[in-house]
Scaffold this motif. Sequence first.
Motif, mmCIF file in Angstrom:
data_model
loop_
_atom_site.group_PDB
_atom_site.id
_atom_site.type_symbol
_atom_site.label_atom_id
_atom_site.label_comp_id
_atom_site.label_asym_id
_atom_site.label_seq_id
_atom_site.Cartn_x
_atom_site.Cartn_y
_atom_site.Cartn_z
ATOM 1 N N ASP A 110 0.790 -1.220 0.000
ATOM 2 C CA ASP A 110 0.000 0.000 0.000
ATOM 3 C C ASP A 110 0.830 1.282 0.000
ATOM 4 N N SER A 306 -14.560 -15.655 -3.836
ATOM 5 C CA SER A 306 -14.155 -15.873 -2.449
ATOM 6 C C SER A 306 -14.408 -17.326 -2.067
ATOM 7 N N LEU A 374 -6.149 -9.461 -2.716
ATOM 8 C CA LEU A 374 -6.999 -10.266 -1.848
ATOM 9 C C LEU A 374 -6.167 -11.087 -0.868
ATOM 10 N N ASN A 375 -6.799 -11.483 0.247
ATOM 11 C CA ASN A 375 -6.138 -12.427 1.141
ATOM 12 C C ASN A 375 -6.478 -13.851 0.698
ATOM 13 N N LYS A 381 -7.991 -6.798 0.674
ATOM 14 C CA LYS A 381 -7.085 -6.229 1.661
ATOM 15 C C LYS A 381 -6.600 -4.838 1.269
ATOM 16 N N TYR A 382 -6.442 -4.619 -0.051
ATOM 17 C CA TYR A 382 -5.970 -3.324 -0.537
ATOM 18 C C TYR A 382 -6.679 -2.989 -1.846
ATOM 19 N N PRO A 406 -5.577 0.772 2.150
ATOM 20 C CA PRO A 406 -5.811 -0.437 2.943
ATOM 21 C C PRO A 406 -7.296 -0.569 3.281
ATOM 22 N N GLU A 408 -10.532 -2.831 5.434
ATOM 23 C CA GLU A 408 -10.931 -3.720 6.515
ATOM 24 C C GLU A 408 -12.282 -4.317 6.154
#
Length: 412
Positions: A110, A306, A374-375, A381-382, A406, A408
């Motif tokens: 980021d 996802s 992505l996580n 995530k960003y 960033p 959440e």
Amino acid sequence: MKGIFTCFKRGILLGCFINTFLCWAQNITITSGKIDARAVGLKESPNKIIGASIFQIPNYFVWGASVVKGDDGKYHMLFSLWESGAEGGSFVKDWVLQSKIGYAVSDYPDKGFKFQKIVLKGTRYHGDNMSWDAQMVHNPHINKFNGKYYLYYIGSKDPAEQLRGSSGENLDKRARVQQSLCIGVLEFDSFEDLLLGNFMRPKQPLLTPRTRVKADNVINASPFGIKVKPDNIIVVNPSVVYNPKIQKYMLFFKGNVYEPHWKGVHGVAIGDTPKGPFIPLDNFVFDVKMPDGSLASTEDPYVWYSNKIQKFMAIVKDFTGRLTGHKKTLALLSSTGGIVWDLTEKPLFMERKLHLMDGSILEVDRLERPQLLLNEEGFPKYLYAACAVENVNPKNDGSSFNVQIPLEVVME
């Protein structure tokens, strides 16, 4: 009887899990964090903002960027850029005529991206004016599939002045190039190979329009009576995702229709490999039905799957504010199969506001071309977004940038 009861309980549990997944998809809330940046005056930057989370290059317009984490642990960015300051040029004119694709890298997802070099430009710079991407390249979208990297992008050429009496005789060069936009892809093994030019440039586009339906001022118009497809006149804004349910790749794209006024529409093409061949469907996607039965159009989709919730998700630009209640913001959609899309319970993904480190908020005119990192569960995530503080269309001062934000994710 015991076996039947066990199966019944398993069925209930499976149904509960499915309902939980559906609820999660609908009740996701994504909030933006603070970026490493501060507002400044024009003397310090034409963008009126500087900082580690603001990627800008002097004397260039910087626009949409896509980022992937490499095998080296670094974060690799592919982005659109073109020279600013051209006499008679402007942002809205020159992205069509001059855009190129650059490469930057950072140790962080980021912030801190450093420009390395331009890695792709129109083949006209190499003496080839006839290739499908001879004039420009734009809209980078980077993915990693099966150990290889795939850079999806759009390109175009000038098909030359049209014959007198044809449906395109009155089009200028920009319009001709814009109406010739197609999607291509580069495959490469490493970013070292990309920087060295160790890749095969596609001789043909990955996807081209099937229909060219417009009342007038169109190149190579389709015969009268042809039913318009979502890949009409142009195909741009590629977003590619692997569909584990059908074990195929889905290429989402944008086209243009005129009913009779312009409207951006979207479709999807299906392929067995990341390089296709991709076969477009006739379905229009991302046109969300509103309570009054009308359809709300969108733009700039970023699509992902996802594994956590077993759903497809998409961020789109909400032009009119009909999806989120806020004009030109980013909206969040979900889908079970990637064809039929619905608004989530909280569809506002992000307003056109940047949250700065000092606690202040900077409102911007443009926040679009969203791309995500992505996580492992498939949650954002960003966010990487093309941005401009003021209306950039008429400008030639390089006042656009890419911002790294960033995120959440909260599931209620």
